[in-house]
Design an enzyme around this catalytic site. Structure first.
Site, PDB file in Angstrom:
ATOM      1  N   ASN A 105      -8.624 -20.913   4.700  1.00  0.00           N
ATOM      2  CA  ASN A 105      -9.656 -21.228   5.687  1.00  0.00           C
ATOM      3  C   ASN A 105      -9.333 -22.561   6.358  1.00  0.00           C
ATOM      4  O   ASN A 105      -8.714 -23.437   5.755  1.00  0.00           O
ATOM      5  CB  ASN A 105     -11.026 -21.296   5.027  1.00  0.00           C
ATOM      6  N   VAL A 106      -9.784 -22.714   7.582  1.00  0.00           N
ATOM      7  CA  VAL A 106      -9.489 -23.933   8.347  1.00  0.00           C
ATOM      8  C   VAL A 106     -10.761 -24.743   8.595  1.00  0.00           C
ATOM      9  O   VAL A 106     -10.781 -25.621   9.448  1.00  0.00           O
ATOM     10  CB  VAL A 106      -8.793 -23.579   9.683  1.00  0.00           C
ATOM     11  N   HIS A 122      -3.469 -23.148   6.154  1.00  0.00           N
ATOM     12  CA  HIS A 122      -3.358 -22.801   7.571  1.00  0.00           C
ATOM     13  C   HIS A 122      -3.848 -23.921   8.485  1.00  0.00           C
ATOM     14  O   HIS A 122      -4.178 -23.678   9.638  1.00  0.00           O
ATOM     15  CB  HIS A 122      -4.128 -21.503   7.849  1.00  0.00           C
ATOM     16  N   CYS A 130      -0.732 -32.634  19.279  1.00  0.00           N
ATOM     17  CA  CYS A 130       0.113 -32.560  20.468  1.00  0.00           C
ATOM     18  C   CYS A 130       1.449 -31.933  20.087  1.00  0.00           C
ATOM     19  O   CYS A 130       2.097 -32.347  19.121  1.00  0.00           O
ATOM     20  CB  CYS A 130       0.333 -33.957  21.043  1.00  0.00           C
ATOM     21  N   CYS A 133       4.324 -34.972  21.097  1.00  0.00           N
ATOM     22  CA  CYS A 133       4.447 -36.238  20.354  1.00  0.00           C
ATOM     23  C   CYS A 133       3.810 -36.171  18.966  1.00  0.00           C
ATOM     24  O   CYS A 133       3.849 -37.165  18.241  1.00  0.00           O
ATOM     25  CB  CYS A 133       3.837 -37.392  21.156  1.00  0.00           C
ATOM     26  N   CYS A 180      -2.701 -33.957  25.881  1.00  0.00           N
ATOM     27  CA  CYS A 180      -2.611 -35.104  24.979  1.00  0.00           C
ATOM     28  C   CYS A 180      -2.943 -36.382  25.749  1.00  0.00           C
ATOM     29  O   CYS A 180      -2.348 -36.638  26.799  1.00  0.00           O
ATOM     30  CB  CYS A 180      -1.209 -35.189  24.393  1.00  0.00           C
ATOM     31  N   SER A 221     -10.392 -13.023  -0.617  1.00  0.00           N
ATOM     32  CA  SER A 221      -9.307 -12.711   0.318  1.00  0.00           C
ATOM     33  C   SER A 221      -8.786 -11.313   0.046  1.00  0.00           C
ATOM     34  O   SER A 221      -8.610 -10.923  -1.115  1.00  0.00           O
ATOM     35  CB  SER A 221      -8.164 -13.715   0.191  1.00  0.00           C
ATOM     36  N   ASN A 246     -12.971 -10.452  -5.338  1.00  0.00           N
ATOM     37  CA  ASN A 246     -13.116 -10.054  -3.933  1.00  0.00           C
ATOM     38  C   ASN A 246     -13.863  -8.721  -3.901  1.00  0.00           C
ATOM     39  O   ASN A 246     -13.555  -7.834  -4.692  1.00  0.00           O
ATOM     40  CB  ASN A 246     -11.722  -9.887  -3.295  1.00  0.00           C
TER      41      ASN A 246
HETATM   42 ZN   LIG Z   1       1.387 -36.227  22.977  1.00  0.00          ZN
END
Ligand SMILES: [Zn+2]
Length: 285
Positions: A105-106, A122, A130, A133, A180, A221, A246
């Site tokens: 999960n994020v 994840h 970015c 960079c 960015c 899951s 699950n």
């Molecule tokens: Zn950047």
């Protein structure tokens, strides 16, 4: 015995034999916080397929569509609260049973529930990276950037999805993908989209934790995605027992030592309650 009690008794028995667990969690753990799962119990997609890494990087219209949907979907993830499953896993860490949580999960809900040892397999949706960079900014800054530009979430249908995406098919006409602030490069959520790769160092850390643990427990899951399933294979190949909690079928069912077909929150809550109120057995002499 109530079914949840039977399940928690079997999981406690597993923990008595294998007291140091690595836990792999999926969308089922966050479903109780209002963040829906991608797949139903049969493993079928519940929504239109999610954006892929290749589409995001390669197509301006795909990026505009993503940010249009994310604009609507992000607040639900931002405002979600940990549920009983997250809190129980944090309590199990404090009780010395959970060595590491690897989450697919994020949403950062494990950390917000108090878990300290968590790998966001994840990535995390609360940051934006970015691609030129590597600079990071907060996802909420992007929301403010859109608001300052007069771009606001489209109204319904905007059902949130596990990645903060929402079911909107047309990009907002006036939406330009964010850039960015440092180098004007292309930015994307600091998450691994479908088709993207989990960093090799991250995978190595997860495997090292499984090496020193007694067993792997998978919670919430169906393991359809290889990036999580690989750890089940790794556990099997290194002789570590696998337990699955699950409600539906999962890809790792055939290799599991223990399969509990149940919703995770009540079972984990009962286990955590037992572990935190029952003194541990003295070590064998
Ligand atoms: Zn950047």
């Amino acid at each position: 015995m109530h079914t949840d009690d039977a399940h928690s008794a079997r999981l406690l028995d597993f923990i008595a034999r294998y007291p140091r667990l690595v836990v792999l969690t999926g969308a089922g753990v966050s479903a109780g916080s209002g963040i829906p799962t991608y797949r139903d119990r049969e493993g079928n997609w519940q929504h239109s397929a999610p954006i892929t890494h290749q589409a995001f990087v390669g197509s301006d219209s795909a990026r505009r569509r993503y940010w249009t949907r994310s604009l609507a979907g992000w607040p639900a993830v931002r405002d979600a609260r940990p549920n009983g499953a997250h809190l129980a896993l944090a309590a199990m860490e404090r009780a010395g049973v959970v060595e590491l949580v690897i989450t697919q999960n994020v949403d950062r809900l494990h950390q917000r529930a108090g878990s300290r040892k968590v790998i966001d397999l994840h990535g995390r949706l609360d940051r934006v990276r970015c691609l030129d960079c590597e600079g990071l900014q907060s996802r909420e800054d992007i929301q403010r950037h859109f608001a300052h530009g007069g771009v606001h979430p489209q109204p319904a249908p905007a059902a949130p999805r596990p990645d903060g995406d929402a079911d909107i098919t047309e990009p907002a006409a006036d939406l330009q993908p964010p850039r960015c602030p440092a180098c004007r490069g292309m930015v994307m959520p600091d998450v691994v989209f479908f088709g993207g790769a989990v960093p090799r160092d991250t995978v190595a850390c997860c495997k090292a934790a499984i090496d020193t643990a007694d067993a792997l427990l998978v919670v919430g899951s169906s393991l359809q995605v290889y990036s999580g399933f690989r750890f089940c294979r790794y556990a099997r190949d290194t002789g570590k027992p696998l337990a699955l909690l699950n409600p539906g079928a999962s890809r790792a069912d055939p290799m599991a030592a223990l399969k509990l077909a149940a919703n995770c929150a009540p079972v984990l809550a009962a286990v955590a309650n037992h572990l935190t109120t029952t003194p541990a057995a003295p070590p064998p002499r």
